[in-house]
Design an enzyme around this catalytic site. Structure first.
Site, PDB file in Angstrom:
ATOM      1  N   LYS A   1      13.621 -54.218  -1.483  1.00 17.28           N
ATOM      2  CA  LYS A   1      13.358 -53.074  -0.608  1.00 17.28           C
ATOM      3  C   LYS A   1      14.652 -52.346  -0.244  1.00 17.28           C
ATOM      4  CE  LYS A   1       8.883 -54.039   0.051  1.00 17.28           C
ATOM      5  NZ  LYS A   1       8.733 -55.237  -0.810  1.00 17.28           N
TER       6      LYS A   1
ATOM      7  N   LYS B   1       6.336 -51.511   6.307  1.00 21.91           N
ATOM      8  CA  LYS B   1       6.125 -52.655   5.421  1.00 21.91           C
ATOM      9  C   LYS B   1       7.185 -53.720   5.670  1.00 21.91           C
ATOM     10  CE  LYS B   1       8.296 -50.057   1.608  1.00 21.91           C
ATOM     11  NZ  LYS B   1       8.096 -49.552   0.230  1.00 21.91           N
TER      12      LYS B   1
ATOM     13  N   ARG C   1       5.731 -47.516 -11.886  1.00 23.79           N
ATOM     14  CA  ARG C   1       6.654 -48.579 -12.278  1.00 23.79           C
ATOM     15  C   ARG C   1       7.398 -48.118 -13.524  1.00 23.79           C
ATOM     16  NH1 ARG C   1       7.017 -53.960 -11.665  1.00 23.79           N
ATOM     17  NH2 ARG C   1       7.025 -53.339  -9.459  1.00 23.79           N
TER      18      ARG C   1
ATOM     19  N   ARG D   1       0.416 -46.668 -10.786  1.00 27.15           N
ATOM     20  CA  ARG D   1      -0.592 -47.524 -10.160  1.00 27.15           C
ATOM     21  C   ARG D   1      -1.250 -46.705  -9.051  1.00 27.15           C
ATOM     22  NH1 ARG D   1       3.924 -51.794  -9.128  1.00 27.15           N
ATOM     23  NH2 ARG D   1       4.904 -49.784  -8.761  1.00 27.15           N
TER      24      ARG D   1
END
Length: 312
Positions: free
Chosen positions: A124, A159, A209, A224
């Protein structure tokens, strides 16, 4: 070559989509010898790191897909290449594995991705090195700062820093419904840092991705796409994977990051991008080989094993 895969248990693999299986299949097709173990099989004594490994043969059967030939204890330096493919969570046991693999490197083992590089690149936080590509982002455990970030940007994503597969990802819209509860839960009441990012509407077209192998980008990404009202595009969260050619911005990001990350020993990297923004740098066990190959015909596993052979 004799190749050792450090991975999750083989009987947990979903071989129709598993990237580690795609690597094994391509390596076996080239007559390389395949071995497997888990992080719990590693042991260090003196200057020697060894593991109880299982020599396997791929059967071609979709169900009983491998046969165990022999199990024995070998030094990691006995292998031509070691592929660290254990999935997160990136917890202290994962960190310990990287330390043991570094000891093995000093004895001559060739490990991909490089253990220090895995440890040094938070999936991250690593985007902080490339501010020209990242969305507006805050990392903190301070509730007041997280609330101020929401007040400024209105529509945000929160997150955890150690999640995978979309676990623990929340969207907070301008009305702020459940903001306090989400902050308390993710930060464990201020004990853990949380990432906040401005919401990127282009998520509706997919969380892309982008795969980079030995500094070179795969010419297709896997978008995605969130389904059924979800904000998360992760395949593990029910996202639909759609392979597509790279955009000019995707290539710009990959050209900037790819050679630099490969120079640090990161043979395989998965860059995540939403719209024009880089959101994560995946270095533990990047996936999506099979989805891209099945939809485009571009053989990602072949590109990877080619690069592995050159690196060794």
């Amino acid at each position: 070559m004799h190749i050792l895969f450090i991975a999750d248990p083989l009987d947990h693999f979903k071989i129709y989509k598993d990237t580690t299986f795609a690597m094994m299949r391509e390596a076996a097709a080239r007559q390389h010898e395949i071995y497997a173990c888990g992080p719990g099989d590693l042991a260090w004594q003196g200057s020697r790191v060894e593991a109880r490994v299982t020599h396997i043969r791929l059967t071609g059967d979709a169900h009983a897909w491998y046969e165990e030939l022999e199990s024995k204890v070998l030094a990691l330096s006995d292998f031509d290449a070691i592929l660290m493919r254990k999935d997160p969570p990136f917890d202290m046991e994962y960190v310990t594995s990287t330390w043991l693999l570094e000891v093995a490197e000093r004895a001559g083992a060739k490990v991909f991705n490089k253990p220090q590089a895995i440890r040094d690149h938070s999936e991250k936080v690593a985007i902080a090195e490339f501010p020209q590509f990242m969305p507006t982002t805050l990392v903190t455990r301070d509730e007041k700062r997280l609330r101020a970030f929401h007040a400024e940007h209105g529509d945000i994503i929160l997150k955890p820093l150690d999640g995978m597969g979309g676990t623990g990802v929340f969207r907070i819209t301008p009305e702020g419904m459940n903001l306090g509860s989400v902050i308390e839960t993710l930060s464990e009441n201020g004990r853990r840092s949380v990432m906040a990012q401005r919401f990127i509407p282009e998520i509706s077209a997919g969380d892309k991705r982008i795969l980079v192998i030995a500094g070179e980008v795969v010419p297709y990404s896997l978008a995605r796409i969130p389904q059924g009202g979800e904000v998360r595009g992760n395949l593990a969260a029910g996202g639909l994977g759609k392979a597509q050619p790279l955009t000019p911005r995707d290539r710009e990001i990959a050209r900037e990051l790819g050679p630099r990350l490969w120079a640090r020993g990161l043979l395989l990297v998965g860059l995540d991008a939403i719209g024009d923004y880089l959101t994560e740098i995946n270095v533990t066990s990047p996936t999506c080989f099979q989805e891209i190959t099945q939809q485009t015909g571009f053989d990602v596993a072949k590109m990877f094993i080619d690069a592995l052979e050159r690196a060794v």
